[in-house]
Write a protein that holds these residues in place. Structure first.
Motif, PDB file in Angstrom:
ATOM      1  N   GLU B 222      33.948  67.114  70.904  1.00  0.00           N
ATOM      2  CA  GLU B 222      33.176  67.179  69.670  1.00  0.00           C
ATOM      3  C   GLU B 222      32.956  65.741  69.156  1.00  0.00           C
ATOM      4  N   PRO B 223      31.953  65.533  68.303  1.00  0.00           N
ATOM      5  CA  PRO B 223      31.711  64.178  67.784  1.00  0.00           C
ATOM      6  C   PRO B 223      32.909  63.695  66.965  1.00  0.00           C
ATOM      7  N   LEU B 224      33.261  62.425  67.154  1.00  0.00           N
ATOM      8  CA  LEU B 224      34.432  61.853  66.489  1.00  0.00           C
ATOM      9  C   LEU B 224      34.053  60.531  65.858  1.00  0.00           C
ATOM     10  N   PRO B 225      34.842  60.109  64.880  1.00  0.00           N
ATOM     11  CA  PRO B 225      34.665  58.727  64.406  1.00  0.00           C
ATOM     12  C   PRO B 225      35.061  57.778  65.542  1.00  0.00           C
TER      13      PRO B 225
END
Lengths: 103, 375
Positions: B222-225
């Motif tokens: 999933e998109p992460l910082p």
């Protein structure tokens, strides 16, 4: 009379209950997912994109696309199309990636 | 000229030839980047290569990638000169890693030894307890599908390049390329850039090229910082790349992307063109990645994709004319390094085609090196 899926399958759902979406009361039927209940109440969007702040809601509706992420009872990144909604649930619009702990 | 294959290598070759004034038709039986390029991670690596011809090709290729990024703009390629960080789990692995880094240094690779207590400055989320690492500032990354499309677009802008997608080559002989969709194309030379399927193209001309598929999976989180800053992998990855075994090898190669998801490779198996999803392979990759970056344990994987690296038995690409068919140029068999090696491969092909002095000795890549074993 307006015909919906409940009539078509001659459903006799149990007693409706309330949950909250961004502080507003929403009525749901037992067994519904968060997405189904929000849709039934006329809410089509419950996430804003990370870049561009655009509205998002259910897309595939079956757990594959991860577009319908929502914050459920304080937990971000919950797939609204899979999570059952419960009485008193606190559903909030998701903003960002939900991984503030990694920042 | 006819270039067979609209992946990264074909795109780079078309661009290099067109810029020298040649007229080029690029054929692909599918769409642009429909094969291995579209299933790659976009590694531009010198760190995983020992001294030798492949490293020499890689050093030149990474220099050319920097030029391309300046010319086309880094956004057009998602070019990220992020550098690589290879880490060692224990003292012995660190000693071996340092020794190989010193050898790479002699071949023009910049290497910076990173003691254990300085790893955290480069990668704050890296697991504690590692013995040390080596930082490779030259390692970089592109988005392979974007990069190939950008090069094809630049090639077409010369007005000398025609792209014929959904066109299967059905016959190949000197001066003639027969296709199912566009009849017979007449040409001076043919560049075989069909990647994992190059052996089939060579066979149409009666040539032998033992390219085999080596399957790899990539996990997408999933998109992460920003969590992973470099291309990070454990030193055992290098041994996996060099292995000739058909069995499964896996070691985590972890990297962040501009869009947010973290990509986790890299498994290697020789299982033919089996596209089946292997849960044990995915589980092993995930576990190895979480060992390097414990924060990934709490992160979800959204999907996995797989591709087939074009594998040649000695792990070197085939670049140059077929010994018995001087009109047929091979530019294939780059295994997992094709994106990184594409610009230098194209440069070599163009120089050989033009009868120019090549920038390096192409003999180690000679397509004839397999013929004798077969006979």
């Amino acid at each position: 009379m307006r015909r919906g899926p409940l009539d078509l399958v001659r459903a006799r759902p149990e007693t409706p209950f309330e949950f909250s979406f961004d502080g507003e009361p929403v009525t749901a039927l037992p067994g519904q997912t968060v997405a189904a209940a929000l849709w039934q109440a006329g809410h089509l969007a419950w996430r804003r994109t990370r870049l561009g702040d655009r509205p998002r809601g259910a897309f595939c509706g079956m757990g594959a696309c991860y577009d319908c992420l929502v914050e459920l009872d304080g937990t971000p990144n919950v797939r609204a199309c899979l999570a059952p909604v419960r009485p008193g649930a606190l559903v909030r619009t998701q903003r960002g990636d939900g991984h503030g702990e990694l920042r | 000229m006819v270039v067979i294959g609209a992946g990264m290598i074909g795109a780079a070759c078309a661009d290099a030839l067109a810029r020298r004034g040649m007229r080029v038709a690029v054929l692909d039986r599918g769409p642009v980047v429909g094969g291995t390029t579209g299933a790659g991670e976009g590694n531009l690596l010198v760190s995983d290569k020992g001294p030798g011809p492949e490293l020499e090709l890689a050093v030149e290729s990474l220099r050319l990638w920097r030029e391309l990024a300046e010319d086309l703009g880094p956004r057009a390629l998602e070019y990220e000169p992020k550098g690589g960080l290879v880490v060692a789990r224990d003292r012995q692995a660190f000693t071996e890693l340092q020794a190989s880094a010193r050898l790479q240094c002699l071949s023009g690779v910049t290497t910076v030894e990173v003691p254990a207590d300085a790893l955290g400055e480069l990668e704050p989320h890296l697991a504690p307890g590692l013995a040390g690492g080596v930082h490779y500032p030259q390692d970089a990354q592109v988005q392979p599908a974007l990069a190939a499309a950008a090069l094809l677009r630049r090639a077409r802008d010369t007005g000398r390049v025609h792209l014929l997608a959904a066109t299967t080559v059905t016959g190949l002989s000197e001066g003639r390329v027969e296709t199912d969709a566009h009849g017979t194309l007449l040409c001076a030379s043919v560049v075989n850039a069909a990647g994992t399927w190059s052996g089939e193209i060579a066979a149409l001309a009666g040539a032998t090229l033992p390219v085999l598929p080596r399957r790899g999976f990539v996990l997408v989180t999933e998109p992460l910082p920003p969590l992973v800053r470099h291309k990070v992998y454990a030193a055992d990855y290098v041994a996996d790349v060099a292995s000739g075994s058909a069995d499964l090898q896996s070691s985590a190669v972890v990297e962040g992307t501009a869009a947010g998801p973290v990509l986790i490779g890299a498994s290697r198996e020789r299982v033919g063109f089996d596209r089946g999803l292997s849960v044990p392979v995915l589980a092993r990759l995930a576990a190895q990645a979480a060992e390097l970056f414990p924060a990934l344990r709490e992160v979800r994987v959204l999907r996995a994709y797989r591709g087939f690296r074009p594998y040649l038995p000695d792990h070197l690409p085939a670049i140059g004319p077929d010994p018995e068919r001087p009109w047929l140029f091979q530019a294939c068999g780059h295994e997992g390094a094709g994106i990184g090696l594409a610009p230098a491969t194209a440069r070599l092909v163009a120089q050989l085609l033009d009868g120019e002095q090549p920038f390096m000795d192409p003999a180690p890549f000679g397509p004839g090196r397999f013929g004798k074993e077969q006979a």
